[in-house]
Design a protein around this motif. Structure first.
Motif, PDB file in Angstrom:
ATOM      1  N   ILE A  82       0.833  -1.205   0.000  1.00 23.06           N
ATOM      2  CA  ILE A  82       0.000   0.000   0.000  1.00 23.06           C
ATOM      3  C   ILE A  82       0.867   1.254   0.000  1.00 23.06           C
ATOM      4  O   ILE A  82       0.549   2.242  -0.661  1.00 23.06           O
ATOM      5  CB  ILE A  82      -0.971  -0.018   1.194  1.00 23.06           C
ATOM      6  N   GLY A  83       1.978   1.216   0.717  1.00 23.85           N
ATOM      7  CA  GLY A  83       2.894   2.360   0.726  1.00 23.85           C
ATOM      8  C   GLY A  83       3.434   2.674  -0.655  1.00 23.85           C
ATOM      9  O   GLY A  83       3.493   3.833  -1.071  1.00 23.85           O
ATOM     10  N   TYR A  84       3.837   1.642  -1.387  1.00 16.71           N
ATOM     11  CA  TYR A  84       4.330   1.870  -2.749  1.00 16.71           C
ATOM     12  C   TYR A  84       3.233   2.413  -3.659  1.00 16.71           C
ATOM     13  O   TYR A  84       3.489   3.288  -4.495  1.00 16.71           O
ATOM     14  CB  TYR A  84       4.894   0.576  -3.350  1.00 16.71           C
ATOM     15  N   ILE A  85       2.030   1.914  -3.506  1.00 15.41           N
ATOM     16  CA  ILE A  85       0.919   2.406  -4.328  1.00 15.41           C
ATOM     17  C   ILE A  85       0.677   3.889  -4.061  1.00 15.41           C
ATOM     18  O   ILE A  85       0.524   4.694  -4.988  1.00 15.41           O
ATOM     19  CB  ILE A  85      -0.355   1.582  -4.070  1.00 15.41           C
ATOM     20  N   ILE A  86       0.661   4.252  -2.783  1.00  6.91           N
ATOM     21  CA  ILE A  86       0.435   5.657  -2.423  1.00  6.91           C
ATOM     22  C   ILE A  86       1.568   6.533  -2.962  1.00  6.91           C
ATOM     23  O   ILE A  86       1.316   7.576  -3.568  1.00  6.91           O
ATOM     24  CB  ILE A  86       0.288   5.801  -0.895  1.00  6.91           C
ATOM     25  N   PHE A  87       2.799   6.111  -2.740  1.00  4.46           N
ATOM     26  CA  PHE A  87       3.930   6.914  -3.207  1.00  4.46           C
ATOM     27  C   PHE A  87       3.967   7.025  -4.729  1.00  4.46           C
ATOM     28  O   PHE A  87       4.237   8.095  -5.268  1.00  4.46           O
ATOM     29  CB  PHE A  87       5.257   6.339  -2.689  1.00  4.46           C
ATOM     30  N   ASP A  88       3.708   5.936  -5.434  1.00  2.03           N
ATOM     31  CA  ASP A  88       3.739   5.975  -6.896  1.00  2.03           C
ATOM     32  C   ASP A  88       2.670   6.898  -7.467  1.00  2.03           C
ATOM     33  O   ASP A  88       2.897   7.598  -8.456  1.00  2.03           O
ATOM     34  CB  ASP A  88       3.565   4.570  -7.474  1.00  2.03           C
ATOM     35  N   ASN A  89       1.501   6.909  -6.856  1.00  2.42           N
ATOM     36  CA  ASN A  89       0.395   7.710  -7.395  1.00  2.42           C
ATOM     37  C   ASN A  89       0.430   9.173  -6.976  1.00  2.42           C
ATOM     38  O   ASN A  89      -0.103  10.029  -7.675  1.00  2.42           O
ATOM     39  CB  ASN A  89      -0.948   7.093  -7.002  1.00  2.42           C
ATOM     40  N   LEU A  90       1.036   9.493  -5.838  1.00  6.28           N
ATOM     41  CA  LEU A  90       0.977  10.864  -5.324  1.00  6.28           C
ATOM     42  C   LEU A  90       2.303  11.615  -5.386  1.00  6.28           C
ATOM     43  O   LEU A  90       2.338  12.817  -5.105  1.00  6.28           O
ATOM     44  CB  LEU A  90       0.484  10.853  -3.869  1.00  6.28           C
ATOM     45  N   MET A  91       3.385  10.948  -5.751  1.00 12.29           N
ATOM     46  CA  MET A  91       4.709  11.566  -5.635  1.00 12.29           C
ATOM     47  C   MET A  91       4.859  12.833  -6.479  1.00 12.29           C
ATOM     48  O   MET A  91       5.423  13.804  -6.023  1.00 12.29           O
ATOM     49  CB  MET A  91       5.802  10.567  -6.006  1.00 12.29           C
ATOM     50  N   GLY A  92       4.348  12.888  -7.654  1.00 10.46           N
ATOM     51  CA  GLY A  92       4.533  14.074  -8.485  1.00 10.46           C
ATOM     52  C   GLY A  92       3.576  15.203  -8.168  1.00 10.46           C
ATOM     53  O   GLY A  92       3.753  16.332  -8.625  1.00 10.46           O
ATOM     54  N   HIS A  93       2.567  14.952  -7.356  1.00 12.55           N
ATOM     55  CA  HIS A  93       1.509  15.929  -7.116  1.00 12.55           C
ATOM     56  C   HIS A  93       1.620  16.654  -5.772  1.00 12.55           C
ATOM     57  O   HIS A  93       1.106  17.766  -5.633  1.00 12.55           O
ATOM     58  CB  HIS A  93       0.149  15.250  -7.198  1.00 12.55           C
ATOM     59  N   TYR A  94       2.215  16.001  -4.771  1.00 15.02           N
ATOM     60  CA  TYR A  94       2.254  16.570  -3.426  1.00 15.02           C
ATOM     61  C   TYR A  94       3.675  16.543  -2.882  1.00 15.02           C
ATOM     62  O   TYR A  94       4.555  15.884  -3.419  1.00 15.02           O
ATOM     63  CB  TYR A  94       1.328  15.787  -2.478  1.00 15.02           C
ATOM     64  N   ASN A  95       3.889  17.225  -1.783  1.00 18.63           N
ATOM     65  CA  ASN A  95       5.170  17.265  -1.094  1.00 18.63           C
ATOM     66  C   ASN A  95       5.508  15.859  -0.583  1.00 18.63           C
ATOM     67  O   ASN A  95       4.673  15.190   0.021  1.00 18.63           O
ATOM     68  CB  ASN A  95       5.081  18.249   0.076  1.00 18.63           C
ATOM     69  N   LYS A  96       6.740  15.407  -0.783  1.00 19.40           N
ATOM     70  CA  LYS A  96       7.114  14.046  -0.408  1.00 19.40           C
ATOM     71  C   LYS A  96       7.060  13.819   1.102  1.00 19.40           C
ATOM     72  O   LYS A  96       6.759  12.723   1.564  1.00 19.40           O
ATOM     73  CB  LYS A  96       8.498  13.697  -0.948  1.00 19.40           C
ATOM     74  N   VAL A 144       4.382  11.345   5.888  1.00 17.71           N
ATOM     75  CA  VAL A 144       3.651  11.436   7.159  1.00 17.71           C
ATOM     76  C   VAL A 144       2.236  10.895   7.010  1.00 17.71           C
ATOM     77  O   VAL A 144       1.745  10.158   7.881  1.00 17.71           O
ATOM     78  CB  VAL A 144       3.643  12.896   7.670  1.00 17.71           C
ATOM     79  N   GLY A 145       1.577  11.201   5.906  1.00 18.85           N
ATOM     80  CA  GLY A 145       0.227  10.692   5.668  1.00 18.85           C
ATOM     81  C   GLY A 145       0.199   9.184   5.528  1.00 18.85           C
ATOM     82  O   GLY A 145      -0.704   8.513   6.061  1.00 18.85           O
ATOM     83  N   THR A 146       1.188   8.628   4.828  1.00 18.31           N
ATOM     84  CA  THR A 146       1.245   7.181   4.649  1.00 18.31           C
ATOM     85  C   THR A 146       1.518   6.475   5.966  1.00 18.31           C
ATOM     86  O   THR A 146       0.881   5.456   6.279  1.00 18.31           O
ATOM     87  CB  THR A 146       2.332   6.815   3.620  1.00 18.31           C
ATOM     88  N   ILE A 147       2.429   7.005   6.747  1.00 17.03           N
ATOM     89  CA  ILE A 147       2.717   6.412   8.061  1.00 17.03           C
ATOM     90  C   ILE A 147       1.473   6.455   8.943  1.00 17.03           C
ATOM     91  O   ILE A 147       1.114   5.464   9.583  1.00 17.03           O
ATOM     92  CB  ILE A 147       3.908   7.125   8.731  1.00 17.03           C
ATOM     93  N   SER A 148       0.788   7.578   8.956  1.00 18.81           N
ATOM     94  CA  SER A 148      -0.427   7.708   9.759  1.00 18.81           C
ATOM     95  C   SER A 148      -1.503   6.736   9.291  1.00 18.81           C
ATOM     96  O   SER A 148      -2.175   6.088  10.106  1.00 18.81           O
ATOM     97  CB  SER A 148      -0.962   9.133   9.688  1.00 18.81           C
ATOM     98  N   LEU A 149      -1.668   6.628   7.996  1.00 12.62           N
ATOM     99  CA  LEU A 149      -2.666   5.718   7.436  1.00 12.62           C
ATOM    100  C   LEU A 149      -2.347   4.266   7.776  1.00 12.62           C
ATOM    101  O   LEU A 149      -3.237   3.497   8.166  1.00 12.62           O
ATOM    102  CB  LEU A 149      -2.757   5.900   5.921  1.00 12.62           C
ATOM    103  N   MET A 150      -1.098   3.867   7.668  1.00  7.60           N
ATOM    104  CA  MET A 150      -0.718   2.478   7.941  1.00  7.60           C
ATOM    105  C   MET A 150      -0.897   2.132   9.420  1.00  7.60           C
ATOM    106  O   MET A 150      -1.376   1.052   9.754  1.00  7.60           O
ATOM    107  CB  MET A 150       0.734   2.229   7.531  1.00  7.60           C
ATOM    108  N   ILE A 151      -0.527   3.039  10.307  1.00  2.00           N
ATOM    109  CA  ILE A 151      -0.700   2.787  11.742  1.00  2.00           C
ATOM    110  C   ILE A 151      -2.179   2.729  12.097  1.00  2.00           C
ATOM    111  O   ILE A 151      -2.612   1.870  12.864  1.00  2.00           O
ATOM    112  CB  ILE A 151       0.060   3.843  12.570  1.00  2.00           C
ATOM    113  N   THR A 152      -2.973   3.606  11.516  1.00  2.00           N
ATOM    114  CA  THR A 152      -4.416   3.594  11.764  1.00  2.00           C
ATOM    115  C   THR A 152      -5.048   2.318  11.227  1.00  2.00           C
ATOM    116  O   THR A 152      -5.883   1.693  11.903  1.00  2.00           O
ATOM    117  CB  THR A 152      -5.081   4.827  11.118  1.00  2.00           C
TER     118      THR A 152
END
Length: 114
Positions: free
Chosen positions: A34-48, A53-61
């Motif tokens: 899931i982390g790779y999916i999030i990073f691959d889809n959002l990397m060019g659009h938002y601050n890394k 931080v969002g991915t870490i929060s999502l995974m822990i939740t």
């Protein structure tokens, strides 16, 4: 290991540390794919860093939700009815040494109602 042998880690024997330890397995199963999916889809659009931080929060939740609401209920169910579940999933009705038919039918009815 020396600290364990000398019994110097008693302060780690707390319920919240146990709960955090239980959360590590679902976190391990979820984070890479899931982390790779999030990073691959959002990397060019938002601050890394925001994505990190969002991915870490999502995974822990997600790990917390899985442990609290899914795994706890399933583990209680599997502890209580392992023979019934085996017979249900293998579709064994009555054989010598197997469980009674009415118990299997009851579990099938309770599962189909939910």
């Amino acid at each position: 290991m020396l600290l364990v042998i000398l019994d110097r880690l008693k302060w780690l024997n707390k319920p919240y540390f146990l709960y955090l330890g239980i959360m590590t397995y679902p976190l391990y199963l979820l984070h890479q794919r899931i982390g790779y999916i999030i990073f691959d889809n959002l990397m060019g659009h938002y601050n890394k860093y925001l994505i990190l931080v969002g991915t870490i929060s999502l995974m822990i939740t997600a790990s917390f939700i899985i442990v609290k609401y899914i795994s706890a209920r399933l583990s209680n169910y599997f502890e209580k009815y392992p023979g019934l579940l085996i017979d249900f999933f293998l579709d064994i009705r009555t054989k010598p040494g197997s469980i009674e038919t009415d118990k299997v039918n009851n579990i099938q009815n309770s599962m189909s109602d939910n």
